[in-house]
Scaffold this motif. Sequence first.
Motif, mmCIF file in Angstrom:
data_model
loop_
_atom_site.group_PDB
_atom_site.id
_atom_site.type_symbol
_atom_site.label_atom_id
_atom_site.label_comp_id
_atom_site.label_asym_id
_atom_site.label_seq_id
_atom_site.Cartn_x
_atom_site.Cartn_y
_atom_site.Cartn_z
ATOM 1 N N THR A 286 8.619 2.858 5.101
ATOM 2 C CA THR A 286 9.173 4.218 5.168
ATOM 3 C C THR A 286 9.771 4.530 6.539
ATOM 4 O O THR A 286 10.672 5.363 6.645
ATOM 5 C CB THR A 286 8.090 5.252 4.815
ATOM 6 N N ALA A 287 9.277 3.880 7.591
ATOM 7 C CA ALA A 287 9.753 4.170 8.950
ATOM 8 C C ALA A 287 10.741 3.138 9.467
ATOM 9 O O ALA A 287 11.304 3.306 10.551
ATOM 10 C CB ALA A 287 8.565 4.262 9.911
ATOM 11 N N ALA A 288 10.972 2.065 8.705
ATOM 12 C CA ALA A 288 11.801 0.963 9.181
ATOM 13 C C ALA A 288 13.275 1.348 9.252
ATOM 14 O O ALA A 288 13.761 2.180 8.477
ATOM 15 C CB ALA A 288 11.627 -0.256 8.273
ATOM 16 N N ARG B 186 0.844 -1.196 0.000
ATOM 17 C CA ARG B 186 0.000 0.000 0.000
ATOM 18 C C ARG B 186 0.882 1.250 0.000
ATOM 19 O O ARG B 186 1.659 1.477 0.924
ATOM 20 C CB ARG B 186 -0.920 0.006 1.227
ATOM 21 N N THR C 118 3.744 7.328 2.646
ATOM 22 C CA THR C 118 4.085 6.080 3.320
ATOM 23 C C THR C 118 4.011 4.902 2.358
ATOM 24 O O THR C 118 3.300 4.935 1.354
ATOM 25 C CB THR C 118 3.117 5.798 4.488
ATOM 26 N N HIS D 216 3.549 0.673 2.939
ATOM 27 C CA HIS D 216 3.333 -0.427 3.871
ATOM 28 C C HIS D 216 3.349 -1.763 3.132
ATOM 29 O O HIS D 216 2.670 -1.913 2.109
ATOM 30 C CB HIS D 216 2.004 -0.278 4.602
ATOM 31 N N ASP E 277 1.451 -5.000 7.340
ATOM 32 C CA ASP E 277 1.517 -4.128 8.525
ATOM 33 C C ASP E 277 2.908 -3.537 8.757
ATOM 34 O O ASP E 277 3.109 -2.780 9.723
ATOM 35 C CB ASP E 277 1.090 -4.910 9.781
ATOM 36 N N PHE E 278 3.851 -3.857 7.882
ATOM 37 C CA PHE E 278 5.224 -3.385 8.057
ATOM 38 C C PHE E 278 5.393 -2.043 7.354
ATOM 39 O O PHE E 278 5.159 -1.928 6.144
ATOM 40 C CB PHE E 278 6.203 -4.415 7.485
ATOM 41 N N ASP E 279 5.813 -1.012 8.112
ATOM 42 C CA ASP E 279 5.989 0.337 7.567
ATOM 43 C C ASP E 279 7.392 0.460 6.980
ATOM 44 O O ASP E 279 8.369 0.626 7.722
ATOM 45 C CB ASP E 279 5.756 1.376 8.663
ATOM 46 N N ARG F 75 13.554 0.542 -0.434
ATOM 47 C CA ARG F 75 14.392 1.570 0.206
ATOM 48 C C ARG F 75 15.815 1.521 -0.353
ATOM 49 O O ARG F 75 16.801 1.476 0.392
ATOM 50 C CB ARG F 75 14.398 1.362 1.718
ATOM 51 N N ARG G 297 0.878 5.427 -0.272
ATOM 52 C CA ARG G 297 -0.003 6.572 -0.107
ATOM 53 C C ARG G 297 0.784 7.887 -0.188
ATOM 54 O O ARG G 297 1.752 8.090 0.552
ATOM 55 C CB ARG G 297 -0.732 6.515 1.253
#
Length: 554
Positions: A93-95, A22, A84, A86, A89-91, A72, A24
Amino acid sequence: MKATQAARTAGTDNADTNPKLRIRDLSVVFRTAGGDFTAVEGVNLDLAAGETVAVVGASGSGKSTLAACVNRLLAENGRIAGGTIHLEDFDITAASDRAMRQVRGARVGMVPQDPMTNLNPVVSVGAQIVEALEVHGRAQGEAARKEATQLLERVGITDAAARFKQYPHEFSGGMRQRVLIAMALACRPDVLIADEPTSALDVTVQRVVLDQMAALTRELGTAVLLITHDLAMAAERADRIVVMHNGRLVESGPSTTVIADPQDPYTERLLAAAPGMARPKIDPVPADPVGQDLPPVLELRDITKEFRLRGRRETLRAVDGVSLSVQAGRTVAIVGESGSGKSTTARIALRLEESDTGEARFDGSDITRLKGRGLLPFRSAVQPVFQNPYASLDPRHTIERIVAEPLRVHGIGDRRAGHRARVVELLDQVALPASAADRYPHELSGGQRQRVAIARALALKPRLIVMDEAVSALDVLVQEQILDLMVDLQRELGLGYLFISHDLDVVRLVSHHVLVMRKGRVVEEGTPEAIFDRPTHPYTRELIDAIPGKSMHA
């Protein structure tokens, strides 16, 4: 905007409410000497389990940058500026970097565009696949070696057990790409990102590879993000097509809908330029019946070439009794599978390989006897454009220096103002701005790099150009420009072309004479009309039947 049209530009028009991937409001910015450059802006995209979504667009549209974000793996000067991504459930962009190392290869597989720069040249191909299996705990030791061999077989590499021990330079471009595909499939990932995965493959192997991807999707519910400039292949293989232009998503929808009823003018332009989707506005220079009696510029007579296989006593006959002739103002095309001998034939024509037997003549003179400075006139009259723009451009030099290199070597023109003016003229001929002269290869897309290679080949105004898969890395819009340029130069200068390609649609458009090669031999030859409309050899019919989107051709 109407609701239905809004859905066509959202990229989220599938019915799955819990997508595997996903994206966004994604925006990506690159830091350059001229300031920040936005490569992707406000993109939304869902990818469901078992779904294949093709992202299409011209070079520089942002499609490969979008794919790089999912893993990434942006260049150092690039960053995700907003939005973002995903993976369930794994993000992403923030990992952390450590977390992403566990995801790459295991949950997100990647088939990159260029096989040579993504394979380690000092490690055997089998060992590289084994490493992918062992690093992610898929298999160890002998079990990993057995599975790696099976993967090589599944992507169409014959005699896989023996070729397991060979190195990338011992494989053709298409075979190297198949190795990368085997590595990407090794850990059976949740999402497979395929960035131009078949651009180096002939149509029959392409079909095998894409069939394998489709089988994996059905078997494991793998989501496939397919980055491609091949609209015919996208139409045939993808559930949905997403069209990108200048970093934005301009249209999205079911493949059949986008192809049959495009809503955005840019999509219409892409479809009009695709050789396999619509009748193109290009015709080769008409064959002149009188001109058929002209002596050939290039002539090969009964050429053979053998290579010794590493670790084995036997040799491989790559070229077996090939004869051909190219006249001024004519285009002779060679088609065939990877490993058929067509590129080796081209290298013999360029005097980059020595034939074992047979004759190679240019303007009636035997070029096999030329050495040292005696080769210079031949080198200026015959220029190559190779398949791989990443490997054929020196990364340390500016585009100006690269394009001007033939002028310097042959002592033509003023080394300052004269060379600069000629370089700018050549860049304009291949649809690149004058500002590209001051950039480096790593700052250009794959298609832009190939245009630089073509500009360099034109620098000395040659009489014959040997084009080895010269347009396979180009999107359809640039490909159309380059093919038009080829025909214009042929009309203006009487250029001859030896055109090596696995893209049968392009061959049909630009050639006067076609040779079909298989296992080093010419199995059929004739006019494009005869070859494509009335093929006589079973192998030729197999090639034509494998053309992507064949039923959609005009």
